[in-house]
Design a protein around this motif. Sequence first.
Motif, PDB file in Angstrom:
ATOM      1  N   ILE A   1       0.656  -1.306  -0.037  1.00  0.00           N
ATOM      2  CA  ILE A   1       0.055   0.142   0.004  1.00  0.00           C
ATOM      3  C   ILE A   1       0.781   1.225  -0.055  1.00  0.00           C
ATOM      4  O   ILE A   1       1.823   1.525   0.932  1.00  0.00           O
ATOM      5  CB  ILE A   1      -0.883   0.002   1.221  1.00  0.00           C
ATOM      6  N   GLY A   2       0.528   2.169  -0.863  1.00  0.00           N
ATOM      7  CA  GLY A   2       1.183   3.539  -0.978  1.00  0.00           C
ATOM      8  C   GLY A   2       0.138   4.450  -0.808  1.00  0.00           C
ATOM      9  O   GLY A   2      -1.123   4.273  -0.517  1.00  0.00           O
ATOM     10  N   ARG A   3       0.309   5.953  -1.161  1.00  0.00           N
ATOM     11  CA  ARG A   3      -0.440   6.774  -0.877  1.00  0.00           C
ATOM     12  C   ARG A   3      -0.455   8.032  -1.901  1.00  0.00           C
ATOM     13  O   ARG A   3       0.515   8.243  -2.550  1.00  0.00           O
ATOM     14  CB  ARG A   3      -0.356   7.689   0.444  1.00  0.00           C
ATOM     15  N   ILE A   4      -1.442   8.773  -2.208  1.00  0.00           N
ATOM     16  CA  ILE A   4      -1.750   9.939  -3.227  1.00  0.00           C
ATOM     17  C   ILE A   4      -1.794  10.861  -1.850  1.00  0.00           C
ATOM     18  O   ILE A   4      -2.930  10.754  -1.363  1.00  0.00           O
ATOM     19  CB  ILE A   4      -2.785   9.632  -3.998  1.00  0.00           C
ATOM     20  N   ASN A   5      -0.973  11.803  -1.830  1.00  0.00           N
ATOM     21  CA  ASN A   5      -1.212  12.610  -0.663  1.00  0.00           C
ATOM     22  C   ASN A   5      -0.905  13.981  -1.253  1.00  0.00           C
ATOM     23  O   ASN A   5       0.005  14.872  -0.882  1.00  0.00           O
ATOM     24  CB  ASN A   5       0.104  12.215   0.412  1.00  0.00           C
ATOM     25  N   LEU A   6      -1.715  14.477  -2.123  1.00  0.00           N
ATOM     26  CA  LEU A   6      -1.800  15.971  -2.532  1.00  0.00           C
ATOM     27  C   LEU A   6      -2.948  16.715  -1.874  1.00  0.00           C
ATOM     28  O   LEU A   6      -3.881  16.362  -1.128  1.00  0.00           O
ATOM     29  CB  LEU A   6      -2.252  15.877  -3.892  1.00  0.00           C
ATOM     30  N   PRO A   7      -2.530  17.883  -1.684  1.00  0.00           N
ATOM     31  CA  PRO A   7      -3.670  18.770  -0.852  1.00  0.00           C
ATOM     32  C   PRO A   7      -5.076  18.812  -1.080  1.00  0.00           C
ATOM     33  O   PRO A   7      -5.963  18.639  -0.235  1.00  0.00           O
ATOM     34  CB  PRO A   7      -3.222  20.177  -1.181  1.00  0.00           C
ATOM     35  N   TRP A   8      -5.248  18.253  -2.162  1.00  0.00           N
ATOM     36  CA  TRP A   8      -6.818  18.455  -2.681  1.00  0.00           C
ATOM     37  C   TRP A   8      -7.282  16.860  -2.929  1.00  0.00           C
ATOM     38  O   TRP A   8      -8.424  16.588  -3.333  1.00  0.00           O
ATOM     39  CB  TRP A   8      -6.997  19.385  -3.901  1.00  0.00           C
TER      40      TRP A   8
END
Length: 77
Positions: free
Chosen positions: A37-44
């Motif tokens: 598992i990884g992440r998408i961690n953009l402000p929006w």
Amino acid sequence: RQRFFKREHTNTAFVSLDTKRCEACWKCMNTCTKGVIGRINLPWHKHIRFINGSECTGCLKCVKICKVGAISKLIKE
């Protein structure tokens, strides 16, 4: 959307991800010992994704820790 989210980013052989339900708590990332598992961690835009789905062993720890039901056991047909 289909081009950006490939099937391997939302499914492994054992579990399925509903990115709309994910609240980006990252508990599942800490639970997975295989680095699946990884992440998408953009402000929006924040949620998990499977970055190494072929390493998933089906232990279902991520399913058990996800309280919002974003990760579920994949039902084989």
